[in-house]
Design an enzyme around this catalytic site. Structure first.
Site, PDB file in Angstrom:
ATOM      1  N   THR A 135      49.649  13.277  15.993  1.00 54.72           N
ATOM      2  CA  THR A 135      49.234  12.709  14.705  1.00 54.72           C
ATOM      3  C   THR A 135      49.931  13.446  13.567  1.00 54.72           C
ATOM      4  OG1 THR A 135      47.061  12.391  15.707  1.00 54.72           O
ATOM      5  CG2 THR A 135      47.214  12.060  13.330  1.00 54.72           C
ATOM      6  N   ASP A 179      46.941   5.640  17.855  1.00 53.06           N
ATOM      7  CA  ASP A 179      46.638   6.680  18.838  1.00 53.06           C
ATOM      8  C   ASP A 179      46.144   6.019  20.127  1.00 53.06           C
ATOM      9  OD1 ASP A 179      46.470   9.239  19.710  1.00 53.06           O
ATOM     10  OD2 ASP A 179      44.688   9.780  18.565  1.00 53.06           O
ATOM     11  N   THR A 228      48.570  10.156  25.737  1.00 56.25           N
ATOM     12  CA  THR A 228      48.594  11.279  26.672  1.00 56.25           C
ATOM     13  C   THR A 228      49.058  10.770  28.031  1.00 56.25           C
ATOM     14  OG1 THR A 228      46.267  10.798  27.061  1.00 56.25           O
ATOM     15  CG2 THR A 228      46.749  12.620  25.582  1.00 56.25           C
TER      16      THR A 228
END
Ligand code: ADE
Length: 407
Positions: A135, A179, A228
């Protein structure tokens, strides 16, 4: 952050062949693997300028005390009043961003080239473990480009109108940060394909036999996706990112520098050895480093200690059960269970999770990765096993070799 001027409404990036647009299936063929794209460039004068702190204009000095902002938070001077809000610890420019040197070089070149062409930056996919600064990097990119960054996460984009609403409201050149992009649903993903490639939304108007597709042009923008789990992204989505970059764990020197920088922003008098002590215990992650530093600051404040040395770090972090290598109570419970009940292992994940009263996914994704990284734990085909290094760290004697084999 300033909104970019409207003359950025520049030519669109090269459009893809018609067959590629909108068809997810067609794109399954010939997909690139995540991480294939980046090639480390030589340090050019361009990116040296972007990466050099002294080249930054004084008015963008990120180390300057936080000014009052629209949220009404202002800089402070004493213990009770944080001099910079939490978010103020994030680096704002590439030159302040410590570590991830390959990533910075690649992005510095892309930013400089984009600015000179007056276009929107190509779409960027950032992947890697949590807490490493994905971020932060998106915000840094926006700052470097002089544009605004809209932040959202895939689970928040449940209905088609959620993503459409964001896309139609983007100004030329702006960044849209999504995200956990691997969690994007199929419909949102299909909306993104033409938006990413041609800055076009294909919307269905009406229902049943009267349904029609309408195309709507949107402003050229940059999608910054973070995940991730790059492997969980569909190939068509992954292929539409021009830059695919992995964030690595930070080394001790970089972490120490990050802690020292944060201490400066928090106006703490932190000795170098104390910064190193925090760096050793933060699990290779700046987010945790900053969190631990705040805990140390609390103890220093309560003790009335202005200068923070390594002993104080030890005292403060012991209070929070964080040991000299960054292991916390959950790590030690798992290792101790393995040692005490399974002779060090191997033991199955589910059995361990049940005994600890933990969810096995949490154990696998939150607790284990750092122990594996330290080499304290091994995943074997027969289950989890404590390594000799893990035994020794927990103060257990080395295991006797009862196999009868001669050394
Ligand atoms: N704070 C958090 N991450 C950072 C980084 N990579 N560089 C500088 N400060 C940070």
């Amino acid at each position: 952050m300033a909104i970019v001027s409207s003359d950025m409404g520049a030519p669109r990036r090269g459009s893809a062949p018609a067959g590629k647009r909108g068809s997810a299936q067609a794109d399954e063929r010939g997909s690139a693997q995540a991480g294939e794209l980046p090639v480390t460039p030589a340090r050019s004068p361009v990116n040296r300028r972007l990466l050099d702190p002294s080249a930054l204009a004084a008015d963008s000095d990120p180390l300057a005390p936080a000014k009052a902002d629209e949220t009404g938070e202002a800089s402070g001077t004493g213990w009770g009043e944080p001099p910079a809000r939490e978010d103020g610890l994030r680096p704002k420019r590439l030159a302040d961003y410590i570590g991830q040197s390959e990533l910075k070089q690649v992005l510095a070149i892309a930013v400089e080239a984009t600015r000179s062409r007056g276009e929107a930056l190509d779409h960027v996919l950032l992947y890697g473990p949590p807490g490493l600064g994905k971020t932060t990097m998106a915000l840094v990119l926006a700052e470097e480009l002089g544009v605004r960054c809209r932040i959202t996460s895939a689970p928040a984009l449940e209905r088609p109108r959620d993503i459409v609403g964001l896309l139609v409201n983007l100004q030329p050149g702006e960044l849209l940060f999504i995200d956990e992009i691997h969690r994007l649903n199929r419909v949102a993903e299909e909306i993104l394909y033409p938006a990413m490639e041609d800055f076009r939304l294909d919307l269905t108007v009406g229902k049943g036999s009267s349904a029609r597709t309408r195309s709507l042009q949107i402003a050229p923008f940059t999608l910054v996706g973070a995940t991730t789990r790059a492997g969980s992204l569909s190939s068509p989505l992954r292929d539409r990112f021009g830059l695919i970059q992995r964030l690595e764990f930070y080394n001790l020197d970089d972490l120490q520098a990050i802690v020292q920088r944060a201490a400066g922003l928090l106006q703490l008098d932190l000795e170098q050895q104390a910064a190193l002590e925090v760096a050793r215990r933060c699990r290779g992650t700046p987010r945790i480093a900053n969190r631990l530093l705040r805990r140390v600051r609390d103890v220093a404040a309560v003790n009335g200690q202005l200068r923070i040395g390594p002993e104080l770090v030890h005292e403060a972090l012991s209070l929070h059960s964080v040991d000299s290598r960054g292991l916390d109570a959950s790590d030690r419970r798992l290792m101790t269970l393995l040692l005490e009940s399974y002779g060090g292992g191997p033991a199955g994940l589910d059995a361990l999770a049940a005994a600890l009263g933990e969810d096995s996914t949490t154990l696998e994704t939150v607790v284990e990765p750092y122990l594996l990284q330290l080499g304290f734990l091994q995943r074997t085909p027969r289950g989890r096993q404590v390594t000799p290094a893990g035994r020794s760290h927990l103060g257990w004697p080395a295991q006797l070799d009862l196999s009868g084999a001669q050394p």
